[in-house]
Design a protein around this motif. Structure first.
Motif, PDB file in Angstrom:
ATOM      1  N   ASP A 253      -4.139 -20.195 -27.886  1.00 24.71           N
ATOM      2  CA  ASP A 253      -3.178 -19.728 -26.882  1.00 24.71           C
ATOM      3  C   ASP A 253      -2.522 -18.454 -27.398  1.00 24.71           C
ATOM      4  O   ASP A 253      -1.602 -18.499 -28.209  1.00 24.71           O
ATOM      5  N   TYR A 254      -3.000 -17.303 -26.921  1.00 19.81           N
ATOM      6  CA  TYR A 254      -2.476 -16.024 -27.379  1.00 19.81           C
ATOM      7  C   TYR A 254      -1.278 -15.623 -26.533  1.00 19.81           C
ATOM      8  O   TYR A 254      -1.391 -15.407 -25.327  1.00 19.81           O
ATOM      9  N   GLN A 255      -0.117 -15.563 -27.180  1.00 16.62           N
ATOM     10  CA  GLN A 255       1.131 -15.109 -26.563  1.00 16.62           C
ATOM     11  C   GLN A 255       1.427 -15.814 -25.244  1.00 16.62           C
ATOM     12  O   GLN A 255       1.859 -15.209 -24.264  1.00 16.62           O
ATOM     13  N   GLY A 256       1.200 -17.128 -25.227  1.00 12.53           N
ATOM     14  CA  GLY A 256       1.543 -17.925 -24.068  1.00 12.53           C
ATOM     15  C   GLY A 256       0.650 -17.745 -22.856  1.00 12.53           C
ATOM     16  O   GLY A 256       0.993 -18.214 -21.753  1.00 12.53           O
ATOM     17  N   ARG A 257      -0.502 -17.119 -23.029  1.00 11.03           N
ATOM     18  CA  ARG A 257      -1.391 -16.889 -21.900  1.00 11.03           C
ATOM     19  C   ARG A 257      -2.265 -18.105 -21.573  1.00 11.03           C
ATOM     20  O   ARG A 257      -2.965 -18.110 -20.558  1.00 11.03           O
ATOM     21  N   GLY A 258      -2.263 -19.109 -22.449  1.00 11.23           N
ATOM     22  CA  GLY A 258      -3.054 -20.299 -22.181  1.00 11.23           C
ATOM     23  C   GLY A 258      -4.541 -20.120 -22.444  1.00 11.23           C
ATOM     24  O   GLY A 258      -5.358 -20.943 -22.024  1.00 11.23           O
ATOM     25  N   MET A 259      -4.896 -19.059 -23.139  1.00 14.40           N
ATOM     26  CA  MET A 259      -6.298 -18.826 -23.493  1.00 14.40           C
ATOM     27  C   MET A 259      -6.358 -18.046 -24.802  1.00 14.40           C
ATOM     28  O   MET A 259      -5.369 -17.443 -25.231  1.00 14.40           O
ATOM     29  N   SER A 260      -7.543 -18.060 -25.407  1.00 13.99           N
ATOM     30  CA  SER A 260      -7.755 -17.335 -26.654  1.00 13.99           C
ATOM     31  C   SER A 260      -7.943 -15.849 -26.374  1.00 13.99           C
ATOM     32  O   SER A 260      -8.400 -15.456 -25.290  1.00 13.99           O
ATOM     33  N   ILE A 261      -7.614 -15.027 -27.360  1.00 11.54           N
ATOM     34  CA  ILE A 261      -7.882 -13.597 -27.237  1.00 11.54           C
ATOM     35  C   ILE A 261      -9.374 -13.359 -27.030  1.00 11.54           C
ATOM     36  O   ILE A 261      -9.784 -12.373 -26.388  1.00 11.54           O
ATOM     37  N   MET A 262     -10.225 -14.263 -27.532  1.00 12.17           N
ATOM     38  CA  MET A 262     -11.668 -14.112 -27.365  1.00 12.17           C
ATOM     39  C   MET A 262     -12.113 -14.302 -25.923  1.00 12.17           C
ATOM     40  O   MET A 262     -13.220 -13.917 -25.556  1.00 12.17           O
ATOM     41  N   GLU A 263     -11.257 -14.893 -25.108  1.00 13.90           N
ATOM     42  CA  GLU A 263     -11.605 -15.167 -23.712  1.00 13.90           C
ATOM     43  C   GLU A 263     -11.035 -14.133 -22.747  1.00 13.90           C
ATOM     44  O   GLU A 263     -11.375 -14.137 -21.564  1.00 13.90           O
ATOM     45  N   MET A 264     -10.167 -13.267 -23.243  1.00 15.36           N
ATOM     46  CA  MET A 264      -9.477 -12.332 -22.360  1.00 15.36           C
ATOM     47  C   MET A 264     -10.324 -11.101 -22.068  1.00 15.36           C
ATOM     48  O   MET A 264     -11.153 -10.686 -22.871  1.00 15.36           O
ATOM     49  N   SER A 265     -10.051 -10.501 -20.928  1.00 16.11           N
ATOM     50  CA  SER A 265     -10.697  -9.232 -20.595  1.00 16.11           C
ATOM     51  C   SER A 265     -10.255  -8.145 -21.562  1.00 16.11           C
ATOM     52  O   SER A 265      -9.079  -8.076 -21.951  1.00 16.11           O
ATOM     53  N   HIS A 266     -11.194  -7.286 -21.927  1.00  9.29           N
ATOM     54  CA  HIS A 266     -10.812  -6.164 -22.774  1.00  9.29           C
ATOM     55  C   HIS A 266     -10.027  -5.122 -21.983  1.00  9.29           C
ATOM     56  O   HIS A 266      -9.524  -4.154 -22.564  1.00  9.29           O
ATOM     57  N   ARG A 267      -9.901  -5.322 -20.679  1.00 12.12           N
ATOM     58  CA  ARG A 267      -9.067  -4.444 -19.848  1.00 12.12           C
ATOM     59  C   ARG A 267      -7.661  -5.008 -19.661  1.00 12.12           C
ATOM     60  O   ARG A 267      -6.832  -4.388 -19.006  1.00 12.12           O
TER      61      ARG A 267
END
Length: 361
Positions: A28-42
């Motif tokens: 959970d990266y910064q409360g987003r409920g997902m890993s940084i590996m799952e986030m859009s690079h945008r």
């Protein structure tokens, strides 16, 4: 958790604090409920990481807005080709100062694109030293001069960089980047695979002077043009998101621990511990590099026989030390003691070396 002293040359040891931070943020990266590996690079979160890493790297290496920092893929080995593709003009020449295996590979790759002159080589000394100033012969028309600041296989490091006059100076600093203060303004381009001093494998850092970047060829394939990555802030395609995130954490760790000056002081201390164990062994251990050119990152040495070297490696693993076998091309022993290696790890190795020599000398 069982912990070992990790002397691997790369992928290599990472700071414990960085690993703990990454573990805490993994799901959970910064409360987003997902890993940084799952986030859009945008996403705004990753764009902040990306721009923060560029700014931190520039602060640490000591350059301003006249340089760009690029995060690319393919490792330093891709840079061996990308550099001449962008800066070696048709019919032109580049000069290579070769002090070990990685310098050889860089020169051989560049020769596929044009004249890659060997301006100096210490191969006749089995790459145990750097060339003297009077041994370096530069071409008048060299598009750039390339060197490897630290050779991981032979354990040879430039204590100071040669004067190449008006020629653009380029360096592969994969294994000693941010380990000591340097005058980065002397360099037109520096590249470094992250997996030794900056983070995990998968991301390569390129520092490039903007005025030199402006002269780069426009003919290489899109992904192999430095200009592509600069124009798009390293986000032209999906970047190695987790690698850049980890790199940013390592840069924060360096800043929190005294910056490059703090790393240099600690690295001098660590290297001295192991070199003292070599020099004080009455010849049982034989360092490969000439004392004046010894690496502070990769300590290479031999024992009286290959059988003893194999025994040394086996017993070191039993003593919770890993990665001490020399490179497969040269054998021997190699202790890689990058920024994240602790003085305690070097003290443990020195103590093991002393006891092994006592028993087997």
């Amino acid at each position: 958790m069982s912990k070992v002293y990790n002397f691997n040359a790369g992928p290599a040891i990472l700071p414990q604090a960085v690993l703990e931070r990454a573990r805490a943020e993994l799901l959970d990266y910064q409360g987003r409920g997902m890993s940084i590996m799952e986030m859009s690079h945008r996403s705004k979160e990753f764009e902040a990481i990306n721009s923060g890493a560029e700014a931190a790297f520039k602060r640490l290496i000591g350059v301003g807005d006249d340089y760009r920092v690029l995060f690319v893929q393919g490792g330093a080995s891709t840079q061996f080709a990308m550099l001449p593709m962008n800066f070696l003009p048709p019919g032109g020449a580049a000069d290579y100062i070769v002090t070990g295996a990685w310098g050889e590979k860089a020169q051989e790759e560049a020769s596929k694109f044009g004249r890659a002159n060997i301006a100096a080589s210490t191969k006749d000394s089995n790459y145990s030293r750097n060339p003297r100033a009077d041994e370096i012969t530069l071409s008048d028309d060299a598009a750039y001069v390339h060197l490897t600041s630290n050779e991981t296989i032979q354990g040879v490091q430039f204590p100071a960089f040669p004067d190449v006059g008006a020629h653009p100076l380029v360096a592969d600093m994969s294994s000693d980047i941010l380990s000591r203060p340097i005058d980065a303004s002397k360099f037109a381009l520096i590249y470094a695979g992250a997996q030794k001093n900056l983070g995990p494998s998968g991301v390569t850092v390129v520092l490039i002077r903007q005025s030199w970047l402006d002269t780069a060829a426009k003919t290489p394939p899109t992904m192999l043009r430095y200009g592509t990555h600069a124009k798009n802030n390293s986000l032209y395609n999906t970047p190695p998101v987790f690698g850049v995130y980890m790199l940013n954490l390592v840069l924060e760790w360096i800043e929190e621990n005294g910056g490059v000056e703090g790393m240099a002081a600690r690295n001098e201390q660590k290297a001295a511990i192991i070199y003292q164990a070599i020099d004080g062994s009455n010849g049982f251990y034989r360092g490969h590099a000439a004392p004046a050119d010894r690496s502070r990152m990769n300590v290479t040495f031999r024992l009286p026989s290959e059988a003893l070297e194999k025994q040394f490696v086996a017993e070191s693993v039993a003593a919770n030390m890993v990665g001490l076998a020399g490179h497969r091309s040269v054998g021997g022993i190699r202790a890689s003691i990058y920024n994240a290696m602790t003085p305690e790890g070097c003290q443990a190795l020195a103590a093991f070396m002393g006891e092994f020599a006592r028993k087997n000398g």
